[in-house]
Design a protein around this motif. Structure first.
Motif, PDB file in Angstrom:
ATOM      1  N   UNK A 576       0.838  -1.191   0.000  1.00 35.12           N
ATOM      2  CA  UNK A 576       0.000   0.000   0.000  1.00 35.12           C
ATOM      3  C   UNK A 576       0.874   1.243   0.000  1.00 35.12           C
ATOM      4  N   UNK A 577       0.510   2.209  -0.828  1.00 37.67           N
ATOM      5  CA  UNK A 577       1.339   3.403  -0.989  1.00 37.67           C
ATOM      6  C   UNK A 577       1.318   4.319   0.213  1.00 37.67           C
ATOM      7  N   UNK A 578       0.304   4.195   1.057  1.00 39.51           N
ATOM      8  CA  UNK A 578       0.219   5.015   2.264  1.00 39.51           C
ATOM      9  C   UNK A 578       0.141   4.086   3.467  1.00 39.51           C
ATOM     10  N   UNK A 579       1.081   4.212   4.369  1.00 33.70           N
ATOM     11  CA  UNK A 579       1.190   3.271   5.488  1.00 33.70           C
ATOM     12  C   UNK A 579      -0.041   3.301   6.396  1.00 33.70           C
ATOM     13  N   UNK A 580      -0.360   2.132   6.900  1.00 33.78           N
ATOM     14  CA  UNK A 580      -1.395   1.976   7.926  1.00 33.78           C
ATOM     15  C   UNK A 580      -2.717   2.649   7.535  1.00 33.78           C
ATOM     16  N   UNK A 581      -3.128   2.482   6.299  1.00 32.18           N
ATOM     17  CA  UNK A 581      -4.359   3.131   5.872  1.00 32.18           C
ATOM     18  C   UNK A 581      -5.435   2.138   5.475  1.00 32.18           C
ATOM     19  N   UNK A 582      -5.234   0.852   5.716  1.00 28.78           N
ATOM     20  CA  UNK A 582      -6.246  -0.144   5.400  1.00 28.78           C
ATOM     21  C   UNK A 582      -6.568  -0.960   6.646  1.00 28.78           C
ATOM     22  N   UNK A 583      -7.764  -1.491   6.703  1.00 33.70           N
ATOM     23  CA  UNK A 583      -8.177  -2.308   7.828  1.00 33.70           C
ATOM     24  C   UNK A 583      -9.258  -3.290   7.359  1.00 33.70           C
ATOM     25  N   UNK A 584      -9.626  -4.205   8.245  1.00 35.06           N
ATOM     26  CA  UNK A 584     -10.693  -5.172   7.958  1.00 35.06           C
ATOM     27  C   UNK A 584     -10.442  -5.896   6.636  1.00 35.06           C
ATOM     28  N   UNK A 628     -11.232  -4.812   1.519  1.00 35.70           N
ATOM     29  CA  UNK A 628     -10.616  -4.086   2.624  1.00 35.70           C
ATOM     30  C   UNK A 628     -11.306  -2.737   2.763  1.00 35.70           C
ATOM     31  N   UNK A 629     -11.071  -2.097   3.899  1.00 33.64           N
ATOM     32  CA  UNK A 629     -11.613  -0.765   4.140  1.00 33.64           C
ATOM     33  C   UNK A 629     -10.474   0.212   4.381  1.00 33.64           C
ATOM     34  N   UNK A 630     -10.735   1.482   4.130  1.00 31.77           N
ATOM     35  CA  UNK A 630      -9.744   2.519   4.407  1.00 31.77           C
ATOM     36  C   UNK A 630      -9.881   2.976   5.854  1.00 31.77           C
ATOM     37  N   UNK A 631      -8.762   3.325   6.436  1.00 27.13           N
ATOM     38  CA  UNK A 631      -8.778   3.858   7.791  1.00 27.13           C
ATOM     39  C   UNK A 631      -9.589   5.158   7.835  1.00 27.13           C
ATOM     40  N   UNK A 632     -10.180   5.418   8.972  1.00 25.99           N
ATOM     41  CA  UNK A 632     -10.960   6.632   9.145  1.00 25.99           C
ATOM     42  C   UNK A 632     -10.074   7.863   8.956  1.00 25.99           C
ATOM     43  N   UNK A 633     -10.550   8.798   8.187  1.00 28.10           N
ATOM     44  CA  UNK A 633      -9.794  10.028   7.941  1.00 28.10           C
ATOM     45  C   UNK A 633      -8.990  10.012   6.663  1.00 28.10           C
ATOM     46  N   UNK A 634      -8.930   8.865   5.968  1.00 25.45           N
ATOM     47  CA  UNK A 634      -8.198   8.799   4.710  1.00 25.45           C
ATOM     48  C   UNK A 634      -8.921   9.625   3.657  1.00 25.45           C
ATOM     49  N   UNK A 635      -8.201  10.545   3.030  1.00 29.41           N
ATOM     50  CA  UNK A 635      -8.832  11.430   2.057  1.00 29.41           C
ATOM     51  C   UNK A 635      -8.650  10.955   0.623  1.00 29.41           C
TER      52      UNK A 635
END
Length: 908
Positions: A576-584, A628-635
């Motif tokens: 993933x190009x942005x760290x710690x931005x995915x979950x579930x 997968x889902x994006x972390x809350x606040x990901x724009x």
């Protein structure tokens, strides 16, 4: 006769003391190379080189700076400028006098030897301290023994170039301080001035015990004398002048430097975790007040602690009962040490200064611990009456056991835990904070070419003589080997992606481990996927690609893959190009794209900081889906790089001498199907396995029934002349056959060599353990490449070949199809491909690579290749071109093209 007897005894004492020191010295000289390189050694060396660069440019002008130093920061901009470097001056000067041409191995082994020699010198002063305190000969010798045999202190005396060095300098400073208190002499004052300057330059915390010592000297007989104040003042002035002289960062503003040094290290904040009582906490704000005491209690031999407590109690008792005479110099010295020790411990408990590896920042109090331990032994022995021998025997036996433990567990003395108190420390404390065991773990890996993501400075060995088979990778998720943290459980479940290879244990406690990636040199494809669909696919290697579909369903991001029938896929990695931005993260497989079956998140799915993966024992079905889902606040939507691991289903052709129509079933990756001989076993029955290309075969797994396995199996390989030769192997279960020596071949033959009247030969599944035959090393690459240039930023191309993964070449600007790298090799060089590592910025790796070769540098011919690992571009056939072009043809507006390390792949 009495004077003669005394001389004989005195001579014997000197000989015994000399033997102890000589033994310790020779031992240190012999073993200093046994320890690996600690993570801090490179950091401390960098501090020294930055300061040296500043001084050199001040004297010789910036235009004359040695090439080696040009990439180091300016001292004024350097974040580590408040770290003292005075004691490192001899090390840096040695490198300079050798033209900065010393190898990394020579540099860091020199550090080890230097650190040990300082500790050895400190041990000499320990004996002198004992005599100064009136402990007598035998207790002073015991003091030396306790100082040099404590396991963790002993191990750190080689590679801990900060805390161990501070302990050594602190010991020397304390001796000269006690000497001044006993009797002021110019030589003692000079010794105190010099040792204090270097001690405080190494760690400013040494000022606290020094201040207490000075106060004790001023009032040592109960009253203040101006003469003694003058002694302290003049000694302090000289010491301060030397302190500033060996601190280049202080030259422009001494007062500001000292103020900032105290401020930085009294309120130091590091995002470094430490372990205490089974919990990982930040080192600077959540450690309990008793943390240092707990660490000492758990990591030192029990008799040190028991006797130390006894010694402190006896001294305090004497003071409280008035049995100690304050006007006696020796007793004042003991009281001064006790006050110093107490003040430091109170300061630690109240102020809670930074600590992020147990009590190493307070190793200097080890001197107090051993002094009071010996005082405790002496006082207990003196008061034991007829049981005096019991106390001395106990102390002697404990010393002997500690020495035996050190010898038995060398070079892992740093992992010592007190067996009396450390009952549950497997995940409570750092076992190998410095990573020094990595050095030994690597040597135990039986592999021809080791690509490892280093957790420590072990990478500095790569490229050294005798270490050609090791290579440092800068991307942790792509490394073939990875060091495991055995002290922090459950942070990331690496066992899903990696299989443990080697483990270091001490007293049954896991200290460190190295694991091998389950899928490494079987990368099939690489893609980049985002909301726009697939970009930068890998159809350039003449393989039909996977069909991808990307969609958004409410909060889910959904990726669906249709896998062509000719491929067997066992793992997919999603970087993933942005760290710690995915979950579930969830994964599913389906034979028809309609009926989906989910994978076990604990068994099959890995979720890390910047990657999530699915790995399966059985090949993926034709259709694969990831949600997968994006972390809350990901724009913004992250870009995702996909790496597919597996193999072509016809990579190994299998033929059997009997029942040949069913032979392919033996390698269909399904244990529910079975090949059988169709008749009782007979000597001479054969199964042949032919691979598409040569591999290094290390063993074979043959899953059979409980009774119908080959009783006398012969395994052969076909050599280059076409002759079959027997392979020696070992097996414990008649299922896993490990070859005594790996063989390089493309054909393997299994021969049943026994007759069985009623038992058929049956195989449910057959699997070869292989690895690629090519390898990559810094040395071979450097010795083979005559010239390298690039279409963009040509001045940076040297970064690809500098054996430093943190530096890189970048084309600059958006990636486009005009970017290339040209290589000229030495005539008649044969290579098998290229290793191209983009470093930690994995999205700056190339898109759609094309490879060309030329004999004259102008007439370019296309070179077919396949992937080995995700970074290995392996020629279909070994090549002898002198000129090569690595041409990236994909376009990307967001990322440039970078190469941190380039290596040539070779087969011989």
């Amino acid at each position: 006769m009495q004077p003669l007897t005394y001389l004989k005894n005195d001579r014997a004492r000197k000989i015994i003391l000399l033997i102890i020191y000589a033994t310790f010295f020779v031992w240190g000289i012999c073993v200093y190379k046994d320890y690996g390189i600690s993570t801090d050694e490179k950091v401390q060396r960098d501090h020294g080189l930055v300061n040296f660069k500043y001084v050199y440019e001040l004297i010789n002008g910036e235009e004359n700076t040695p090439e080696y130093l040009k990439d180091y920061e300016k001292l004024g901009d350097y974040g580590g400028r408040y770290y003292g470097v005075g004691i490192k001056i001899p090390l840096i000067l040695t490198e300079y006098l050798n033209g900065f041409q010393m190898t990394n191995q020579q540099i860091y082994y020199m550090n080890h030897l230097y650190t040990f020699l300082l500790f050895f010198a400190a041990s000499v002063f320990v004996y002198k301290i004992g005599r100064k305190l009136g402990l007598g000969y035998k207790y002073s010798v015991l003091l030396v023994l306790l100082f040099i045999i404590c396991p963790r202190i002993l191990a750190d005396s080689f590679y801990n170039i900060k805390d161990s060095v501070f302990l050594s300098l602190f010991t020397i400073m304390i001796y000269y301080g006690l000497a001044v208190m006993s009797e002021f002499k110019v030589k003692n004052a000079a010794g105190l001035a010099v040792s204090a300057a270097f001690c405080l330059n190494t760690r400013i915390v040494g000022a606290l015990p020094l201040f207490i010592l000075c106060i004790a000297y001023l009032f040592k007989d109960g009253k203040f004398e101006s003469k003694r104040f003058l002694h302290i003042f003049m000694t302090g002035v000289i010491s301060f002048g030397l302190y500033i002289l060996i601190s280049p960062a202080a030259w422009s503003d001494p007062a500001g430097y000292i103020h900032n040094t105290v401020s930085v290290f009294s309120n130091y904040e590091a995002n470094s975790g430490t372990i205490t009582l089974g919990k990982s906490v930040y080192a600077y704000d959540k450690l309990p007040w008793y943390y240092t005491i707990l660490c000492i209690w758990l990591t030192m031999p029990g008799f040190y602690l028991i006797f130390c407590v006894a010694g402190i109690v006896s001294v305090v008792k004497q003071i409280c009962t008035g049995n100690i005479k304050i006007n006696l110099t020796r007793n004042i010295l003991v009281i001064t040490l006790l006050v110093q020790f107490s003040v430091v411990m109170i300061y630690d408990a109240v102020m809670k200064p930074i600590k992020y590896n147990m009590w190493r920042h307070f190793y200097f109090i080890f001197l107090f611990i051993v002094i009071f331990a010996v005082i405790g032994i002496r006082n207990l022995a003196d008061s034991a009456g007829k049981y005096r021998s019991v106390i001395t025997a106990w102390a002697g036996f404990a010393v002997m056991l500690t020495v035996i433990w050190n010898v038995r567990n060398h070079p892992y003395e740093f992992a010592y835990y007190n067996p009396l108190f450390a009952t549950d420390t497997e995940d409570n404390m750092r076992h190998d904070y410095w990573g020094v065991s990595d050095h030994d773990l690597l040597k135990r890996v039986d592999d021809n070419d080791i690509n490892v993501y280093p957790r420590s400075s072990v990478s500095m060995f790569f490229g050294e003589e005798g270490w050609e088979r090791f290579h440092a990778g800068s991307e942790q998720y792509c490394a073939e080997y990875k060091f495991e943290r055995t002290d922090m459980k459950g942070a990331e479940r690496w066992e899903i992606l990696y299989k443990e290879e080697e483990v270091t244990e001490v007293d049954g406690r896991r200290v460190s481990a190295i694991s091998k990636r389950i899928n490494y040199d079987n990368c099939l494809f690489k893609y980049v996927v985002d909301g726009k669909g697939v970009r930068g696919g890998v159809l350039e290697n003449h393989r039909s690609g996977i069909k991808w579909d990307y969609s958004v369903q409410e909060t889910d991001r959904v990726i669906v893959a249709e896998i062509p029938g000719e491929y067997s896929v066992s793992e997919m990695d999603f970087l993933v190009s942005q760290n710690q931005n995915v979950c579930n993260v969830r994964a599913y497989s389906s034979p028809d794209g309609k009926h989906w079956k989910g994978y076990d998140e604990n068994k099959n799915i890995f979720v890390g900081e910047s990657m999530f993966s699915v790995i399966t024992e059985k090949p993926l079905s034709r259709y694969f889906m990831m949600k997968y889902e994006l972390m809350e606040g990901m724009e913004s939507e992250p870009e995702i790089m996909i790496r597919v691991y597996g193999h072509l289903k016809d990579e190994i052709i299998l033929r059997s001498g009997v029942n040949s129509d069913l032979s392919e079933i033996a390698m269909d990756e399904n244990t529910g199907t079975v090949w059988t001989s169709g008749a009782p076993q007979r000597a001479g029955m054969t199964i042949d396995l032919q691979m598409r290309r040569q591999k290094r075969v290390k063993g074979i797994e043959i899953i059979s029934g409980l009774r119908d396995y080959s009783r006398e199996l012969v395994i052969q390989y076909k050599d280059p002349k076409g002759d079959y030769k027997n392979i020696s192997y070992m097996t414990d279960d008649n299922t896993t056959y490990i070859f005594c020596e790996p063989v390089v071949c493309s054909e393997i033959r299994l021969i049943n060599n026994a007759d069985q009247e009623k038992v058929w030969w049956t195989i449910y599944e057959l699997k070869l353990e292989t690895e690629e035959v090519y390898f990559k090393t810094y040395k071979n690459t450097k010795d083979t490449i005559e010239n390298i240039c690039s279409s963009h930023n040509n001045e940076l191309v040297g970064n690809m070949l500098d054996n430093a993964p943190d530096s890189k070449w970048s084309a600059g600007g958006s990636r486009n199809h005009d970017m290339y790298i040209d290589l000229k090799l030495k005539p008649q060089s044969r290579i098998a491909g290229f290793y191209l590592d983009a470093g930690r910025d994995v999205f700056e790796s190339a898109r759609q690579i094309k490879l060309y070769g030329s004999h004259d540098g102008s007439s370019w011919e296309n070179i077919d290749y396949h992937y080995g690992s995700a970074n290995d571009y392996v020629f279909e056939n070994e090549s002898d071109y002198q000129f090569y072009r690595i041409h990236q043809t994909g376009n990307d507006d967001q990322y440039t093209w970078s190469v941190a390390e380039l290596r040539l792949l070779k087969t011989k």
